[in-house]
Write a protein that holds these residues in place. Structure first.
Motif, PDB file in Angstrom:
ATOM      1  N   THR A  49      16.479 -13.516  34.195  1.00  0.00           N
ATOM      2  CA  THR A  49      16.365 -13.191  32.783  1.00  0.00           C
ATOM      3  C   THR A  49      17.734 -13.394  32.172  1.00  0.00           C
ATOM      4  OG1 THR A  49      15.530 -11.574  31.192  1.00  0.00           O
ATOM      5  CG2 THR A  49      16.857 -10.689  32.999  1.00  0.00           C
ATOM      6  N   TRP A  90      17.649 -13.944  26.063  1.00  0.00           N
ATOM      7  CA  TRP A  90      16.175 -13.863  25.982  1.00  0.00           C
ATOM      8  C   TRP A  90      15.759 -12.469  25.535  1.00  0.00           C
ATOM      9  CZ3 TRP A  90      11.862 -11.204  27.302  1.00  0.00           C
ATOM     10  CH2 TRP A  90      10.628 -11.864  27.209  1.00  0.00           C
ATOM     11  N   ARG A 100      13.934 -11.831  21.963  1.00  0.00           N
ATOM     12  CA  ARG A 100      12.505 -11.471  21.958  1.00  0.00           C
ATOM     13  C   ARG A 100      12.236 -10.025  21.592  1.00  0.00           C
ATOM     14  NH1 ARG A 100       9.105 -15.949  23.776  1.00  0.00           N
ATOM     15  NH2 ARG A 100      10.688 -17.512  24.246  1.00  0.00           N
ATOM     16  N   CYS A 130       2.483   5.296  23.828  1.00  0.00           N
ATOM     17  CA  CYS A 130       3.434   5.106  22.711  1.00  0.00           C
ATOM     18  C   CYS A 130       3.053   5.912  21.487  1.00  0.00           C
ATOM     19  CB  CYS A 130       3.517   3.636  22.326  1.00  0.00           C
ATOM     20  SG  CYS A 130       3.839   2.579  23.726  1.00  0.00           S
ATOM     21  N   ARG A 180       9.692  -9.011  35.465  1.00  0.00           N
ATOM     22  CA  ARG A 180      10.638  -9.091  34.339  1.00  0.00           C
ATOM     23  C   ARG A 180       9.987  -8.929  32.969  1.00  0.00           C
ATOM     24  NH1 ARG A 180      12.068 -15.589  33.952  1.00  0.00           N
ATOM     25  NH2 ARG A 180       9.930 -16.239  33.434  1.00  0.00           N
ATOM     26  N   GLY A 215       1.573  -9.011  26.576  1.00  0.00           N
ATOM     27  CA  GLY A 215       2.568  -8.816  25.516  1.00  0.00           C
ATOM     28  C   GLY A 215       2.181  -9.420  24.179  1.00  0.00           C
ATOM     29  N   ARG A 216       1.640 -10.649  24.218  1.00  0.00           N
ATOM     30  CA  ARG A 216       1.309 -11.327  22.953  1.00  0.00           C
ATOM     31  C   ARG A 216       0.180 -10.631  22.213  1.00  0.00           C
ATOM     32  NH1 ARG A 216       2.058 -17.798  23.937  1.00  0.00           N
ATOM     33  NH2 ARG A 216       4.230 -17.620  24.565  1.00  0.00           N
ATOM     34  N   VAL A 224      -0.632  -7.429  22.505  1.00  0.00           N
ATOM     35  CA  VAL A 224      -0.100  -6.159  21.996  1.00  0.00           C
ATOM     36  C   VAL A 224       0.676  -6.417  20.705  1.00  0.00           C
ATOM     37  CG1 VAL A 224       1.413  -4.190  22.493  1.00  0.00           C
ATOM     38  CG2 VAL A 224       0.030  -5.163  24.323  1.00  0.00           C
ATOM     39  N   HIS A 246       7.647   3.622  16.086  1.00  0.00           N
ATOM     40  CA  HIS A 246       7.794   3.569  17.538  1.00  0.00           C
ATOM     41  C   HIS A 246       8.707   2.388  17.879  1.00  0.00           C
ATOM     42  CE1 HIS A 246       7.121   3.145  21.717  1.00  0.00           C
ATOM     43  NE2 HIS A 246       6.366   2.078  21.601  1.00  0.00           N
ATOM     44  N   ALA A 272       9.456  -0.297  20.032  1.00  0.00           N
ATOM     45  CA  ALA A 272       9.019  -1.193  21.114  1.00  0.00           C
ATOM     46  C   ALA A 272       9.723  -2.535  21.030  1.00  0.00           C
ATOM     47  CB  ALA A 272       7.511  -1.387  21.069  1.00  0.00           C
ATOM     48  N   ASN A 273       9.853  -3.048  19.815  1.00  0.00           N
ATOM     49  CA  ASN A 273      10.360  -4.400  19.664  1.00  0.00           C
ATOM     50  C   ASN A 273      10.903  -4.555  18.247  1.00  0.00           C
ATOM     51  OD1 ASN A 273      10.457  -7.241  19.102  1.00  0.00           O
ATOM     52  ND2 ASN A 273       9.187  -7.566  20.917  1.00  0.00           N
ATOM     53  N   ARG A 321      11.395  -7.154  16.601  1.00  0.00           N
ATOM     54  CA  ARG A 321      10.627  -8.143  15.815  1.00  0.00           C
ATOM     55  C   ARG A 321       9.407  -7.479  15.183  1.00  0.00           C
ATOM     56  NH1 ARG A 321       8.625 -12.890  18.911  1.00  0.00           N
ATOM     57  NH2 ARG A 321       8.708 -11.549  20.729  1.00  0.00           N
ATOM     58  N   ILE A 322       8.787  -6.543  15.903  1.00  0.00           N
ATOM     59  CA  ILE A 322       7.642  -5.812  15.336  1.00  0.00           C
ATOM     60  C   ILE A 322       8.135  -4.945  14.188  1.00  0.00           C
ATOM     61  CG2 ILE A 322       5.858  -4.067  15.776  1.00  0.00           C
ATOM     62  CD1 ILE A 322       5.704  -5.074  18.679  1.00  0.00           C
ATOM     63  N   ASN A 368      12.319   0.588  25.074  1.00  0.00           N
ATOM     64  CA  ASN A 368      11.076   1.281  24.708  1.00  0.00           C
ATOM     65  C   ASN A 368      10.934   2.527  25.591  1.00  0.00           C
ATOM     66  OD1 ASN A 368       8.439   2.091  24.295  1.00  0.00           O
ATOM     67  ND2 ASN A 368       7.571   0.034  24.420  1.00  0.00           N
TER      68      ASN A 368
HETATM   69  O1  UT7 Z   1       5.251   0.173  23.514  1.00  0.00           O
HETATM   70  C1  UT7 Z   1       4.054  -0.464  23.751  1.00  0.00           C
HETATM   71  C2  UT7 Z   1       3.895  -1.577  22.870  1.00  0.00           C
HETATM   72  N1  UT7 Z   1       4.455  -2.768  23.467  1.00  0.00           N
HETATM   73  C3  UT7 Z   1       4.812  -3.717  22.655  1.00  0.00           C
HETATM   74  O2  UT7 Z   1       4.760  -3.538  21.463  1.00  0.00           O
HETATM   75  C4  UT7 Z   1       5.210  -5.044  23.249  1.00  0.00           C
HETATM   76  C5  UT7 Z   1       4.687  -6.151  22.374  1.00  0.00           C
HETATM   77  N2  UT7 Z   1       5.030  -7.453  22.861  1.00  0.00           N
HETATM   78  C6  UT7 Z   1       6.275  -7.919  22.852  1.00  0.00           C
HETATM   79  O3  UT7 Z   1       7.175  -7.213  22.453  1.00  0.00           O
HETATM   80  C7  UT7 Z   1       6.535  -9.339  23.277  1.00  0.00           C
HETATM   81  O4  UT7 Z   1       5.292  -9.971  23.509  1.00  0.00           O
HETATM   82  C8  UT7 Z   1       7.419  -9.441  24.534  1.00  0.00           C
HETATM   83  C9  UT7 Z   1       8.849  -9.057  24.205  1.00  0.00           C
HETATM   84  C10 UT7 Z   1       6.885  -8.568  25.617  1.00  0.00           C
HETATM   85  C11 UT7 Z   1       7.453 -10.878  25.042  1.00  0.00           C
HETATM   86  O5  UT7 Z   1       7.839 -11.761  24.023  1.00  0.00           O
HETATM   87  P1  UT7 Z   1       6.998 -13.096  23.764  1.00  0.00           P
HETATM   88  O6  UT7 Z   1       7.709 -13.833  22.705  1.00  0.00           O
HETATM   89  O7  UT7 Z   1       5.581 -12.685  23.485  1.00  0.00           O
HETATM   90  O8  UT7 Z   1       7.165 -13.857  25.115  1.00  0.00           O
HETATM   91  P2  UT7 Z   1       6.034 -14.326  26.159  1.00  0.00           P
HETATM   92  O9  UT7 Z   1       5.464 -13.147  26.846  1.00  0.00           O
HETATM   93  O10 UT7 Z   1       5.100 -15.231  25.441  1.00  0.00           O
HETATM   94  O11 UT7 Z   1       6.886 -15.139  27.183  1.00  0.00           O
HETATM   95  C12 UT7 Z   1       7.568 -16.337  26.829  1.00  0.00           C
HETATM   96  C13 UT7 Z   1       8.214 -16.914  28.060  1.00  0.00           C
HETATM   97  C14 UT7 Z   1       7.263 -17.059  29.225  1.00  0.00           C
HETATM   98  O12 UT7 Z   1       7.582 -18.259  29.890  1.00  0.00           O
HETATM   99  P3  UT7 Z   1       6.678 -19.572  29.637  1.00  0.00           P
HETATM  100  O13 UT7 Z   1       5.301 -19.196  30.078  1.00  0.00           O
HETATM  101  O14 UT7 Z   1       6.784 -19.847  28.181  1.00  0.00           O
HETATM  102  O15 UT7 Z   1       7.336 -20.589  30.502  1.00  0.00           O
HETATM  103  C15 UT7 Z   1       7.620 -15.894  30.120  1.00  0.00           C
HETATM  104  O16 UT7 Z   1       7.363 -16.155  31.483  1.00  0.00           O
HETATM  105  O17 UT7 Z   1       9.279 -16.054  28.508  1.00  0.00           O
HETATM  106  C16 UT7 Z   1       9.106 -15.765  29.904  1.00  0.00           C
HETATM  107  N3  UT7 Z   1       9.593 -14.416  30.166  1.00  0.00           N
HETATM  108  C17 UT7 Z   1      10.889 -14.139  30.373  1.00  0.00           C
HETATM  109  N4  UT7 Z   1      11.972 -14.927  30.420  1.00  0.00           N
HETATM  110  C18 UT7 Z   1      13.173 -14.332  30.642  1.00  0.00           C
HETATM  111  C19 UT7 Z   1       8.899 -13.261  30.192  1.00  0.00           C
HETATM  112  N5  UT7 Z   1       9.723 -12.233  30.438  1.00  0.00           N
HETATM  113  C20 UT7 Z   1      10.972 -12.750  30.531  1.00  0.00           C
HETATM  114  C21 UT7 Z   1      12.232 -12.198  30.783  1.00  0.00           C
HETATM  115  N6  UT7 Z   1      13.290 -13.017  30.826  1.00  0.00           N
HETATM  116  N7  UT7 Z   1      12.411 -10.856  30.932  1.00  0.00           N
END
Ligand code: UT7
Length: 332
Positions: A29, A33, A37, A113, A154, A224-225, A227, A259, A261-262, A264-265, A289
């Motif tokens: 990671t 990133w 994110r 949450c 991760r 994640g997406r 959510v 809350h 969490a993110n 961007r949210i 979070n």
């Molecule tokens: O409190 C409960 C509520 N939870 C939330 O509100 C979480 C809501 N979701 C999110 O905040 C976001 O979806 C995340 C931060 C979890 C992820 O962000 P994203 O922009 O949706 O990324 P993604 O899951 O679509 O992943 C993009 C890429 C993937 O690689 P590929 O498939 O594009 O090659 C993941 O494998 O990033 C990769 N990835 C990472 N890379 C580096 C996933 N985790 C990591 C990491 N470090 N930790």
């Protein structure tokens, strides 16, 4: 008339600061990133000897001090956590034991949450119906020892952190002073598996088995997406609903505490609600979070920093696992 006011607030976070760079040593990671994110830069991890009840106890003591209460003043405990010390009983009774207030009732809230908002509405109901005059509400979470600190884990390991927050709630008859005004609580269980830990489970035969670990059922799974997609819609819905309940506008809010969490949210919600930066509080950059702890931890810091002041109109809102979401509006 009976109303509920917030008499005191407090928080506790463990000493150990874990930066994004430290996580880079355990998994593939990068600081870049994680910041891009999620907005998270560091989080706290509990010491090996600390339990999630310890985090709640420290936060509760800070809130009691802030309210000028002694433990014996607490008539009821509401405790929100998804990371209890035991499968059962919940942390509520452990906190009650640690506070030394034998006989005082303790309710455990399992709404992740949204746990603090669910707890706040519940405690408000108890106080307004005349059941109790003083309720201690705690949200505390110990995520760190449940995280999978490898590349495989991760997607969630970089997001969560440990901490606790608490508020002391007491009855008031002053309609014009600080008081809780309105709440709404929602759920959509069709998405239960989109953010969940599936085992141990009484739906399995047996509840626990080594294969559960191999199958990855004993760690947090998050779509994640999905959510994210729901969160950016549900937050504004819940906030608008609570504003309508009270007949006020978004522009009347002095501070929104979402809350954490993110980022961007939070930014998307801020934009949708037409709120300026100074009206939205965020501290997830420092703590990640912390689930049920995130709102009281943010509120407590906002008070300490002078961002939340007595007399302010404050809105709290949450979305998370369940899916569950909701909002509360209060005059502080
Ligand atoms: O409190 C409960 C509520 N939870 C939330 O509100 C979480 C809501 N979701 C999110 O905040 C976001 O979806 C995340 C931060 C979890 C992820 O962000 P994203 O922009 O949706 O990324 P993604 O899951 O679509 O992943 C993009 C890429 C993937 O690689 P590929 O498939 O594009 O090659 C993941 O494998 O990033 C990769 N990835 C990472 N890379 C580096 C996933 N985790 C990591 C990491 N470090 N930790």
């Amino acid at each position: 008339m009976r109303y509920t006011r917030i008499a005191g607030v407090g928080h506790y976070v463990p000493e150990r600061v874990v930066s994004n760079h430290e996580l880079e040593k355990h998994m593939e990671t990068s600081d870049e990133w994680i910041v891009e994110r999620s907005g998270i830069r560091e989080r706290r991890f509990a010491a090996d000897t600390e339990t999630s009840t310890d985090l709640g106890l420290a936060a509760a003591k800070a809130a009691l001090d802030n309210a000028g209460w002694k433990p014996e003043d607490v008539q009821f405990i509401v405790y929100a956590t998804l990371s209890p010390d035991m499968f059962f009983p919940g942390n509520g009774v452990l906190l009650q034991r640690d506070l030394g207030i034998e006989g005082v009732g303790a309710l455990d809230v399992r709404n992740q949450c949204s746990g603090f908002i669910y707890g706040l509405a519940t405690a408000d109901g108890f106080i307004r119906m005349g059941m109790y005059d003083r309720v201690l509400l705690v949200g505390a979470e110990l995520h760190s020892s449940g995280l999978v600190m490898t590349t495989e884990g991760r997607d969630t390991a970089v997001l969560f952190g440990d901490g606790g927050g608490a508020v002391c709630l007491e009855v008031t008859d002053d309609p014009d002073g600080g008081r809780l005004l309105a709440h709404n609580l929602h759920a959509d269980g069709r998405y239960a598996e989109d953010l969940a830990m599936l085992a141990p489970s009484a739906a399995k035969r047996p509840w626990f088995s080594a294969s559960m670990i191999d199958e990855g059922l004993t760690t947090t799974k998050m779509n994640g997406r999905e959510v994210f997609r729901h969160a950016v819609t549900r937050f504004p819905q819940a906030i608008n609903e609570v504003l309508e309940q009270e007949g006020v506008q978004a522009s009347d809010i002095d501070l929104l505490i979402p809350h954490q969490a993110n980022l961007r949210i939070i930014d998307a919600v801020k934009k949708k609600m037409g709120l300026s930066d100074d009206k939205v509080f965020a501290n997830l950059q420092k703590y990640g979070n912390t689930t049920a702890a995130s709102i009281p931890l943010a509120f407590s810091e906002a008070v300490a920093e002078g961002r939340a002041k007595r007399g302010d109109l404050i809105c709290m809102a949450a979305f998370g696992s369940g899916f569950t979401w909701g909002a509360s509006l209060f005059r502080f």
